[in-house]
Design a protein around this motif. Structure first.
Motif, PDB file in Angstrom:
ATOM      1  N   GLY A 115      91.477  28.730  44.682  1.00  0.00           N
ATOM      2  CA  GLY A 115      90.350  29.160  43.854  1.00  0.00           C
ATOM      3  C   GLY A 115      89.064  28.456  44.256  1.00  0.00           C
ATOM      4  N   TYR A 118      87.997  29.894  47.610  1.00  0.00           N
ATOM      5  CA  TYR A 118      87.370  31.211  47.483  1.00  0.00           C
ATOM      6  C   TYR A 118      85.943  31.057  46.956  1.00  0.00           C
ATOM      7  CZ  TYR A 118      91.623  34.034  48.303  1.00  0.00           C
ATOM      8  OH  TYR A 118      92.703  34.662  48.852  1.00  0.00           O
ATOM      9  N   HIS A 119      85.760  30.139  46.015  1.00  0.00           N
ATOM     10  CA  HIS A 119      84.423  29.912  45.460  1.00  0.00           C
ATOM     11  C   HIS A 119      83.462  29.484  46.572  1.00  0.00           C
ATOM     12  CE1 HIS A 119      81.271  27.611  43.305  1.00  0.00           C
ATOM     13  NE2 HIS A 119      81.390  28.614  42.438  1.00  0.00           N
TER      14      HIS A 119
END
Lengths: 213, 92
Positions: A115, A118-119
């Motif tokens: 996560g 991806y950020h």
């Protein structure tokens, strides 16, 4: 713990026969998964041949640190999963839940790291489309299209694996597994290890193209 | 059924981690045309270790070996035929 006689379905003669049939079924399913991810890797292979330099440039924009941390997390989670199955075979029932909990924690850590990664990828404009990073050549979008698809589908498999492992954890807590019967645990383990195997190829192929100066 | 011992499992994990760092390190070295094949061979060895020990294929009946190998077998056809263009090009 259920007695062996109550856990053998009527079409089977022995627990071993039932377990072997279940294993063959799981391996058949995994063969379809191999072909599924194989198709994705094939698309990768073809475009990498077409646009090698663009792929190398794009690969250098991936976050290798996040990738390597996640590799270590996933490899270790495979060990804890194997140890959970080992504990079941040894009839160490409390160890089963401990190792399963460790596996679930590590799998969740993988998702969290992914996560954050991806950020960062989104902040670095690595999503194909109108706002794609202008420093990269146009075919690099194909690389990132494959990157998002392959890592996304892999992450989906991790999430499904975590759901399966959570069910196994609850069953283990209810003392469902023993050295006589732990087929569901072994099969969930096979799925988890398979997800690990896919990552073993995703990591070098996506993150490590021509990293050297 | 025989099973991997705890020691087998921990050693497998150790080998996987060592190979992971070897792959990572090698990617930052300029090994010329060897870079990618070297990394892929190590990744395949890692996969085989996971299959044999973590997935316990080594300890399963031969029928499981065939089922486990089938997916890779069909995949090899898919890949070999798609790559036929690259394989044949140099023959002109």
């Amino acid at each position: 713990m259920p007695e062996p006689s109550t856990i053998v379905a009527e079409q089977f003669d022995t627990p071993d026969q039932q377990s072997e049939a279940a294993h063959l079924g799981m391996w058949t399913f995994l063969a379809t998964e191999i072909l599924f991810f194989g198709g994705l890797f094939l698309a990768y292979l073809v475009y990498r041949h077409f646009y090698f330099h663009e792929f190398a440039a794009a690969s250098r924009h991936t976050a290798a640190l996040f990738g390597t941390v996640n590799s270590l997390i996933l490899l270790t989670s495979s060990l804890t999963m194997a140890l959970a199955v080992h504990a079941a075979a040894q009839n160490h029932r409390r160890s089963i839940t401990r190792w399963l909990a460790a596996t679930i924690l590590l799998g969740s850590a993988f998702v969290v790291v992914k996560g954050f990664e991806y950020h960062k990828d989104i902040a670095d404009q690595l999503v194909p489309g109108a706002h794609f990073n202008p420093d990269l050549p146009a075919p690099a979008q194909i690389f990132f299209w494959l990157y998002w698809t392959m890592t996304g589908l892999h992450a989906l498999h991790v999430l499904i694996g975590l759901a399966l492992l959570s069910v196994m954890f609850l069953q283990a807590r209810r003392d469902r597994f023993s050295s006589v019967y732990h087929t569901p645990l072994t099969l969930a383990g096979l799925y988890w290890h398979f997800v690990d195997v896919v990552w073993l190829f995703l990591f070098p192929l996506l993150y490590l193209i021509q990293r050297h100066p | 059924m025989n099973r991997p011992t705890k020691k087998n499992l921990v050693l497998t994990w150790l080998a996987l981690v060592i190979m992971h760092f070897t792959i990572l390190g090698s990617a930052y070295l300029d090994l010329g045309p060897i870079n990618t094949p070297f990394i892929l061979i190590l990744a395949v060895v890692q996969m085989v270790l996971v299959l044999l020990f973590f997935m316990e294929v080594r300890y399963r009946p031969r029928l499981v070996w065939i089922f486990a190998g089938a997916g890779f077998f069909w995949l090899s056809f898919q890949w070999a035929l798609v790559m036929s263009d690259y394989l044949m090009r140099q023959w002109h």
